[in-house]
Write an enzyme that holds these catalytic residues in place. Structure first.
Site, PDB file in Angstrom:
ATOM      1  N   THR A  34       0.823  -1.211   0.000  1.00 10.09           N
ATOM      2  CA  THR A  34       0.000   0.000   0.000  1.00 10.09           C
ATOM      3  C   THR A  34       0.855   1.258   0.000  1.00 10.09           C
ATOM      4  O   THR A  34       0.478   2.279  -0.574  1.00 10.09           O
ATOM      5  CB  THR A  34      -0.914  -0.010   1.241  1.00 10.09           C
ATOM      6  OG1 THR A  34      -1.775  -1.139   1.131  1.00 10.09           O
ATOM      7  CG2 THR A  34      -1.742   1.240   1.347  1.00 10.09           C
ATOM      8  N   SER A  81       1.477  -7.494  -0.907  1.00 11.24           N
ATOM      9  CA  SER A  81       2.333  -8.382  -0.096  1.00 11.24           C
ATOM     10  C   SER A  81       1.803  -9.807  -0.003  1.00 11.24           C
ATOM     11  O   SER A  81       2.533 -10.710   0.380  1.00 11.24           O
ATOM     12  CB  SER A  81       2.551  -7.803   1.290  1.00 11.24           C
ATOM     13  OG  SER A  81       1.386  -7.877   2.051  1.00 11.24           O
ATOM     14  N   THR A 113       1.595  -4.264   4.289  1.00  7.75           N
ATOM     15  CA  THR A 113       1.447  -4.601   5.706  1.00  7.75           C
ATOM     16  C   THR A 113       0.809  -5.969   5.946  1.00  7.75           C
ATOM     17  O   THR A 113       0.981  -6.554   7.012  1.00  7.75           O
ATOM     18  CB  THR A 113       0.595  -3.546   6.434  1.00  7.75           C
ATOM     19  OG1 THR A 113      -0.677  -3.473   5.780  1.00  7.75           O
ATOM     20  CG2 THR A 113       1.273  -2.190   6.415  1.00  7.75           C
TER      21      THR A 113
HETATM   22  N1  ASP Z   1      -2.781  -5.156   0.485  1.00 10.32           N
HETATM   23  C1  ASP Z   1      -1.656  -4.397   0.948  1.00 10.32           C
HETATM   24  C2  ASP Z   1      -0.418  -5.281   0.961  1.00 10.32           C
HETATM   25  O1  ASP Z   1      -0.184  -5.975   1.919  1.00 10.32           O
HETATM   26  C3  ASP Z   1      -1.914  -3.851   2.276  1.00 10.32           C
HETATM   27  C4  ASP Z   1      -0.866  -2.929   2.784  1.00 10.32           C
HETATM   28  O2  ASP Z   1       0.186  -2.705   2.206  1.00 10.32           O
HETATM   29  O3  ASP Z   1      -1.119  -2.358   3.850  1.00 10.32           O
HETATM   30  O4  ASP Z   1       0.308  -5.245   0.015  1.00 10.32           O
END
Ligand code: ASP
Length: 343
Positions: A34, A81, A113
């Protein structure tokens, strides 16, 4: 599972410098998430595409970074991720190791995350230096009002460049708090205040732009270290979730599919229905490792007669530990030692 080549295709194609020669060198390894996400509207904080923006753009958007570090950037991957595979983990760890063996004072990994805790835990177990690795992300995409990424990134670089960060293992930096990668997990699907180590707490916080540690340098009790420089692939380890009426079918299917180990997210202190427990005991007798973790989100899973207790590790961290452990030994008692739960 083979990695998606397109996700890794940007690896090592560029290296940028935010020139600050009198500052310590920090290497930023971009993987997406993100923090590198873009949405159509500034108010959109959930309907966006992760891994859209290059790490060079993220760095350029925070010119204040030049006040704390001489930054180099490498794009290792650029994806959500949930797509970070064990091949990408190995690529990331090998890239980090080469930098850490040189002049770099610390590493920052930009990461989604959702699975930060898995990557950060992996990097914690394979970093054999005192130098810090800081994994950072954001809960709001780069295009959002009050995007949290720029400040998180500045804090992460400041942390990686600081003397106080040495000897503390890999850390997760988000929302002004510094957590030990060994214990910290994502606990809320959408809140900025998502990373917690419920039992162990944070290592420190950011105040006035500088890290304030609550304690002196320390490492998680019993943390093992793995040298993965010669490892080309990690063994397959899967996770299954325990629930009322569960049958052993998933265990059997995974063994048939070629899994080398299984982690069960058990209820409470690693419990499962009897039919599942009995099948785990049989697998154990045959020398196949099954780690019993907890679906509760916190707490310790004790040594078990019919499987390996995960100790302090939640299911997703236990999976990383078992994958790395299986690169060294197949012995169930030695594997249990990695979790501190030899029966
Ligand atoms: N969907 C995102 C990921 O994990 C969520 C984030 O980065 O907070 O790539």
């Amino acid at each position: 599972m083979k990695f998606n080549k397109s996700i890794l295709s940007l690896a090592l194609v560029f290296s940028i410098n935010v020139f600050a020669a009198d500052k310590p060198e920090v290497m930023i390894l971009g993987t997406g998430g993100t923090i590198a996400g873009a949405a159509q509207k500034a108010t959109d904080v959930t309907g966006y595409t992760a891994g859209e923006i290059a790490v060079s753009t993220l760095i350029e958007a925070v010119p204040e970074i030049a006040n704390v570090a001489d930054v180099k950037g490498i794009q290792v991957a650029n994806t959500s991720s949930s797509n970070i595979s064990s091949d990408i983990l190995l690529e990331l760890a090998n890239t980090a190791r080469k930098a850490l063996n040189g002049d770099t004072k610390g590493i920052v990994v930009t990461h989604g995350t959702d699975t930060t805790e898995e990557t950060a835990f992996f990097l914690d177990l394979v970093n054999q230096t005192e130098k810090p690795i800081v994994v950072v992300g954001a809960m709001r995409p780069a295009t959002a009002i009050s995007a949290d990424g720029p400040m998180n990134l500045l804090n992460a670089v400041t942390l990686a460049a600081s003397d106080e960060a040495r000897g503390r293992g890999t850390m997760i930096m988000l929302n002004d708090f510094i957590g030990a990668a060994y214990y910290t997990s994502k606990t809320n699907s959408t809140s900025l205040d998502t990373f917690k180590a419920y039992d162990q707490g944070f290592l420190g916080t950011f105040a006035g732009g500088v890290p304030k540690f609550y304690y002196g340098p320390s490492q998680a009790t019993g943390k093992p270290s793995f040298n993965i420089s010669k490892i080309e692939a990690l063994p397959r380890v899967d996770i299954i979730y325990s629930y009322l009426d569960m049958q052993p079918d998933q265990l059997n299917a995974l063994v048939d599919a070629g899994a080398k180990g299984i982690v069960v997210a058990g209820s409470g202190n690693g419990s499962t229905p009897k039919a599942v427990r009995d099948r785990i005991a049989e697998l154990q007798k045959s020398g196949f490792p099954v780690v019993l973790a907890s679906r509760t989100g916190a707490g310790y899973v004790t040594a078990k007669e019919h499987g390996i207790g995960s100790g302090m590790l939640n299911p997703q961290k236990a999976r990383i530990m078992l994958m790395l452990g299986l690169t060294k030994t197949q012995d169930l008692a030695e594997l249990a030692d990695l979790f501190g739960t030899r029966a």
